[in-house]
Design an enzyme around this catalytic site. Structure first.
Site, PDB file in Angstrom:
ATOM      1  N   GLY A 196       0.852  -1.110  -0.029  1.00 27.26           N
ATOM      2  CA  GLY A 196       0.005   0.002  -0.083  1.00 27.26           C
ATOM      3  C   GLY A 196       0.840   1.223   0.059  1.00 27.26           C
ATOM      4  O   GLY A 196       2.162   1.109   0.357  1.00 27.26           O
ATOM      5  N   CYS A 197       0.387   2.456  -0.500  1.00 24.62           N
ATOM      6  CA  CYS A 197       1.061   3.367  -0.578  1.00 24.62           C
ATOM      7  C   CYS A 197       1.506   4.150   0.894  1.00 24.62           C
ATOM      8  O   CYS A 197       2.872   4.391   1.252  1.00 24.62           O
ATOM      9  CB  CYS A 197       0.397   4.535  -1.223  1.00 24.62           C
ATOM     10  SG  CYS A 197      -1.398   5.219  -0.678  1.00 24.62           S
ATOM     11  N   TYR A 198       0.569   3.936   1.772  1.00 22.70           N
ATOM     12  CA  TYR A 198       1.095   4.553   3.219  1.00 22.70           C
ATOM     13  C   TYR A 198       2.113   3.634   3.860  1.00 22.70           C
ATOM     14  O   TYR A 198       2.989   4.010   4.221  1.00 22.70           O
ATOM     15  CB  TYR A 198      -0.296   4.743   3.935  1.00 22.70           C
ATOM     16  CG  TYR A 198      -1.214   5.875   3.765  1.00 22.70           C
ATOM     17  CD1 TYR A 198      -0.586   7.209   3.617  1.00 22.70           C
ATOM     18  CD2 TYR A 198      -2.465   5.757   3.446  1.00 22.70           C
ATOM     19  CE1 TYR A 198      -1.487   8.181   3.252  1.00 22.70           C
ATOM     20  CE2 TYR A 198      -3.551   6.726   3.218  1.00 22.70           C
ATOM     21  CZ  TYR A 198      -2.840   8.072   3.057  1.00 22.70           C
ATOM     22  OH  TYR A 198      -3.719   9.035   2.924  1.00 22.70           O
TER      23      TYR A 198
END
Lengths: 333, 333, 333, 333
Positions: B148-150
């Site tokens: 995921g990006c986060y």
């Protein structure tokens, strides 16, 4: 108190001073006697800020012969503010100071962050201008230190917990728009540098951190505060996202009930039932607060304000309303 | 491995799938055999995204007769991704999956956050696609779960401390632009709603929080993570501002030395000597990291990425480069 | 011509000079020998512009002992550019000048708009750097006047009609982002002033108007041009929306056919079948053109460019490629 | 007329309807009896638009039993508006219609641009709601067609010349923010698509062009109008940049004097002595106008408005104020 107050705004060419002049000009019970500026004397306010409507030409402030006024908003940088405040106070003028010169309670802390103080005789003599905390003191005050924008949001986000002595550890991740940087010519706030950008700044220490710690401690919670501000690609708006550890765990319902009780009747604090957003408070004196508890038990408290309104100029009006015996909300709705 | 790989991008009409198609099309050693879309079949990619140059018309994916390819990037929503991934794997296709379907290590956690899994037989069979942590595993992998990006930003911000078992408590205040919301028709991402706005969201729990906790624990620090994401008025860019408590206090110099050592030679991690900004990583596969210690002793670690590049599509290319035996940086400079 | 050219960028701290340095640094056949700046000598380019990757420290330019180079891009303001250009030309350096000093063909016009010329001996000795019009002349040129950004877009929008002598009356409504204003400290380009704003400027006369008229006349249509530029709340991007009256009415199909024929094979002009948008050309050397005829019979011609790329720095590279015998597209794809 | 008017807003979930509801709610002499929405009945206005303060829940409108009101603002799409307007008029309700259904004077033109009309019996029976032109007619009107946003700006920019029969040829280059696109789910208005972008649209013909031509002709100048609208990366704001040829040449002073005379005393038109900007009119009912003559003799006339205020909802209030016998500026300052 008289029906109408005569008001001076000193330093009216910067972002917060100009807005203060505009708000005084619109205020039904204030008369904008003069708006002064060292750098832009002779220019009309509307020339500098086409969206403002105040019909006033900026003039120079002669401290030896200031205009006869009941009250003043001083919008000078720290250091420069104190002597002007002192001169106005000597003439009996009620003053709301937007600088940091009278916010701190310890001279040592002031000197560490801001350098030598320009009017030490007045240091400690101001009321901290957060009406939600010091309403009664403000009614009697002659000098008010309008809080910094980040402390305004952070302290309002956490006050209900701080007052109960519940805070043991606080992280504040704060963010605000370019107006917080002031009318600077810094490359950083050129539109081309800020658009599609965002960044933390002053990560090694920001002057508002000790102010937040001081105020939370004054309310009852001497907790360490970690504080990081960020700049966002917008003009006006500020968010304090606070992560707090409590002395004793509280359920979400209990925390929310505590906030509801504490802020009931507050004219400018609005408790939300979900996360706040910056557009909703833009160009208002409101502070939107949301509190919850995250999965691992930490309290999350969010406060959104307009950094140059509730975080500066409209908060000065709110304070002056109390100091001058007007309705607290006069001219702010 | 061959000189040239034939690649399929499934789900190429969304933000990350379209970018993946563009990056494959530009890649000197990849051939974009097909870019598929359920909703926009028949349209050219450049019609949907005028700034992309890939000359390709979106087609429908027939899983019974998929194009003959060496590798695929699957850019479907979670749930929908797993069966497609399984079908492609059965034909021996090397897969980089952009969804959450293969990121988590515990089925129970997956089910809590995402619901029933669409290909349980493959669950647990993917390598977590963070080359900076799992480079060797990726060289041998046939299925990669692109993070995921986060988690990408948060884990890269904290990995050097996590690996030493130093983290005891973590707060992540994260923020990203509108592209993180996807090609949604939600009122929230209408330009008129987002401009001059910013707000926290999913404050009661975001799916990326357990993923961050999982990865920090896998590295050696099973610390609780408080995580709050914010949406900012920009398109591409993401910042993780991390506040960490350590098992033993470290001086700023020591922390910075640890990071320098850990990230020496990493092609896409750049250690800065001051806070990162989002514009500097926009449209790159880079992660810019800055670490320091704030006044009360907490470690501050910041990581900036482009959420749809390093946070999704270009990271998929980075993974595929390793899986296909290419240079890790091929097509990403 | 040699395989590799040694290149100097003079004035590399402003927006266009810095980009020119970055583009030279990335160029496979150019070596960035020096990037100079009067105001920022000693600073690294990446410090001023974090998104650029050129590893170069800005130095001062000593015109008495300039670095030994084959070519130079001069990015000085008009007036200051001419003497530097002259000094470099005397040493045999091939020069692409980004200023207005060598764009105009009549000294009288130059003096009216820009004041006294700094190197009159060279006036008239430059080729106008629009490769789409003067490709062959550029191959032989030693000094090129890179066109203004507005003339680049406007002339490319109208050239096919101008060359046929068809234009009798031209209105250009042009708009560009804040980067067009340069790295100025003007209040106007503060993020807080530009966001959510847009406005026409220089409505009583802009220096690019005579340049546009000159070039259309040189192509064959001595038509009067009304020109109004606007500033938009974006960084890079420029649009020329042109309304033209023709000597003889043409149908939409005929006009579009004329453009297709004229621009066939042009590597950087892309004819669209609908209105262009600025994002599609951002950070490219492309010019996107759309032409149509509106209901009352007037031709509408639109051209979109990135004002600091095709409107300045990448166009300088395109010119140098021709002047140095390289492929025209080298380093620009 | 009574002291207080009971007002209905139909179609209050779109941008202009929601603003109309907010403005009625704030209006000292209007009572917001109901705000209706087909799609969002049951939701509070503040839920859809957090920046609005109107305390109202959207309800469904039952045309067979509408609430008892004195006046209504109808904010439906064209086509859908007419039958609702007719139903309300039959009950004697005074109506301000924000759609195009009653703006045009020729049914043929209406049908060409909008299709079949939904209440032909009322066609031609509305006053065109530009108080600056039709103030007296509005005082007696029962049905007003609030002008389109582009016609509002364009006609106010040119009216002083049109009334003298001076216009012979008009080019309007218009631009507005994303709110002009409405609460659409179109990919075009996703924040990620619009930021750093701008583009012309409807270049082959926009519905507002015939409306502008009609109104200029009605004032005395039957000139052909070329019109191109552009979308800009901002929320609220609209600019009409008009280039006009005159029947007889006029000097700048003469043109400016004509405008001063024409607009003297107009409460919402402000003549500037330089180009207008959009921020200055944002969230106001003002129209800022600047007129000059460019070098080749063409008149340049600029008008800036807020497209959903003066271009729609606040203009509807201005009209209703006149129709209901209130002060024209009531609730709009």
């Amino acid at each position: 108190m008289s029906e109408q107050a005569r008001v001076l705004v000193a330093g009216a060419s910067g972002f917060t001073g100009a807005l203060a002049a505009e708000l005084v000009w619109r205020h039904p019970r204030m008369e904008l006697v003069a708006a002064t500026s060292r750098s832009d004397a002779g220019r009309r306010l509307g020339e500098l800020y086409p969206r403002y409507r105040a019909e006033v030409e900026l003039s120079e402030l002669d401290l030896d012969a200031p205009p006869a006024v009941d009250a003043a908003i001083v919008a000078y940088p720290h250091g420069a503010a104190a002597p002007t405040v002192a001169a106005l106070r000597e003439r009996g003028v009620v003053v709301a100071d937007l600088s940091a010169d009278f916010r701190l309670r310890e001279m040592q802390t002031y000197e560490r962050w801001y350098g030598e103080h320009g009017a030490p005789q007045l240091f400690g003599g101001a009321v901290y201008g957060l009406a939600e905390l010091y309403r009664e003191e403000l009614r009697a005050a002659k000098l008010v230190a309008v809080p910094g924008c980040y402390p305004t949001a952070s302290v309002l986000a956490l006050a209900p917990l701080a007052e109960k002595g519940l805070l043991t550890d606080v992280v504040v991740s704060a963010m605000q728009g370019a107006s917080g940087y002031g009318r600077s010519s810094d490359d950083l706030v050129h539109f081309s540098a800020m658009t599609e950008n965002a960044f933390p700044y002053k990560t090694e220490g920001h002057r508002h951190r000790p102010e937040i710690e001081q105020e939370l401690a004054a309310l009852g919670s001497a907790a360490p505060v970690a504080f990081v501000p960020h700049l966002l690609p917008l003009d006006q708006g500020e968010l304090a996202s606070c992560f707090a550890q409590l002395a004793e765990p509280l359920e979400r319902d209990a925390v929310q009930a505590l906030y509801r009780e504490r802020y009931a009747g507050e004219p400018f604090v609005r408790l939300l039932d979900g996360p706040p957003n910056l557009r909703a408070v833009r160009e208002t004196n409101e502070c939107h607060v949301y509190v919850t508890v995250e999965e691992r038990g930490r309290v999350l408290a969010f406060a959104a304000i307009d950094n140059i309104w509730k975080g500066a100029s409209s908060q000065a009006i709110q304070c002056l309303n109390l100091m001058l015996g007007f309705e607290e909300t006069e001219g702010l709705r």
